[in-house]
Scaffold this motif. Sequence first.
Motif, short mmCIF file in Angstrom:
data_model
loop_
_atom_site.label_atom_id
_atom_site.label_comp_id
_atom_site.label_asym_id
_atom_site.label_seq_id
_atom_site.Cartn_x
_atom_site.Cartn_y
_atom_site.Cartn_z
N ARG A 61 0.84 -1.20 0.00
CA ARG A 61 0.00 0.00 0.00
C ARG A 61 0.88 1.25 0.00
NH1 ARG A 61 -5.88 0.68 0.18
NH2 ARG A 61 -6.19 2.86 0.68
N LEU A 62 0.64 2.16 -0.94
CA LEU A 62 1.42 3.39 -1.02
C LEU A 62 0.68 4.59 -0.43
CD1 LEU A 62 3.07 3.09 -4.56
CD2 LEU A 62 3.86 2.24 -2.35
N HIS A 63 -0.63 4.46 -0.27
CA HIS A 63 -1.41 5.48 0.42
C HIS A 63 -1.36 5.22 1.93
CE1 HIS A 63 -3.28 8.57 -1.83
NE2 HIS A 63 -4.19 7.86 -2.46
N PRO A 64 -1.44 6.27 2.75
CA PRO A 64 -1.51 6.06 4.20
C PRO A 64 -2.75 5.26 4.59
CG PRO A 64 -1.04 8.37 3.68
CD PRO A 64 -1.42 7.69 2.39
N GLU A 65 -2.64 4.48 5.65
CA GLU A 65 -3.78 3.70 6.11
C GLU A 65 -4.81 4.59 6.80
OE1 GLU A 65 -4.54 0.69 5.47
OE2 GLU A 65 -2.69 0.16 4.45
N ASN A 73 -3.41 13.31 1.45
CA ASN A 73 -2.49 12.94 0.38
C ASN A 73 -3.15 13.10 -0.98
OD1 ASN A 73 0.16 10.60 1.09
ND2 ASN A 73 -0.63 12.19 2.45
N ARG A 74 -4.39 12.69 -1.09
CA ARG A 74 -5.11 12.82 -2.36
C ARG A 74 -5.25 14.29 -2.75
NH1 ARG A 74 -9.12 8.09 -0.64
NH2 ARG A 74 -8.30 6.43 -1.95
N TYR A 127 10.88 10.99 2.04
CA TYR A 127 9.81 11.18 1.07
C TYR A 127 8.66 11.99 1.69
CZ TYR A 127 12.64 7.59 -1.08
OH TYR A 127 13.70 6.89 -1.59
N PHE A 128 7.60 12.19 0.94
CA PHE A 128 6.55 13.11 1.36
C PHE A 128 5.97 12.72 2.73
CE2 PHE A 128 2.23 14.87 1.42
CZ PHE A 128 2.49 16.19 1.10
N ASN A 129 5.70 11.42 2.92
CA ASN A 129 5.14 10.97 4.19
C ASN A 129 6.17 10.45 5.17
OD1 ASN A 129 2.43 11.51 3.57
ND2 ASN A 129 2.19 9.55 2.52
N GLY A 130 7.34 10.09 4.67
CA GLY A 130 8.33 9.48 5.55
C GLY A 130 9.33 8.64 4.80
#
Length: 213
Positions: A61-65, A73-74, A127-130
Amino acid sequence: MIVLRAKEVEFEVTYINLLDKPDWFFEISPHGKVPVLSVGGKPLFESNAIAEFLDEMAPPRLHPEDPIKRARNRAWTDFVPDFSADFGRVYYAADEVALAKGMEAARPRLTRLEEAITKERDNDGPYFNGPELCLVDAAYAPFFMRYAFVEPRLGCGLLREFPLVQAWSDALLANERVVGSVADSFEREFVVSLQRRGAMTASQPGSVSGAAD
């Protein structure tokens, strides 16, 4: 292709001439744009829609849970068209005047990304999230690639004004899944694109690996 490579999904690529698109392409791409992903003979179009589909269908999964984080993110992937329109004015600038205007237009967009990284990330990234690639990374990476190609020729140092964005770009361009996502002919094709648009960098020396037009 960044998302496909990040998920280690097997795929085949068909390249087309964007200046002379074949008739069959318009049958599978209603908007006449790339990329298009064919899944079982059914075409999917628009980058974000394709990325979302892949994230639902193939691990990791590349989107956060977290649903709120995922929605935010979207929202940042939805910002890509606005960002790319003004950021592109920098690397496609025809002369010094156009470059100055392009940088002026791009700065507010880059400021928003700098603030987003600060607010959205509670870690050191890169990266953007971590520490792991996400769909936001995949959405912005191609535009950082293009800029990295022309920066040695421009020498404008625009990203140095935004250290978090600069570090983010550097991390993406050091990732093999990102830089390996483009055709070997990228540099040649991108120079042709620069020439076609009358960019001041079209005939200047400089080289970097990146993504095609």
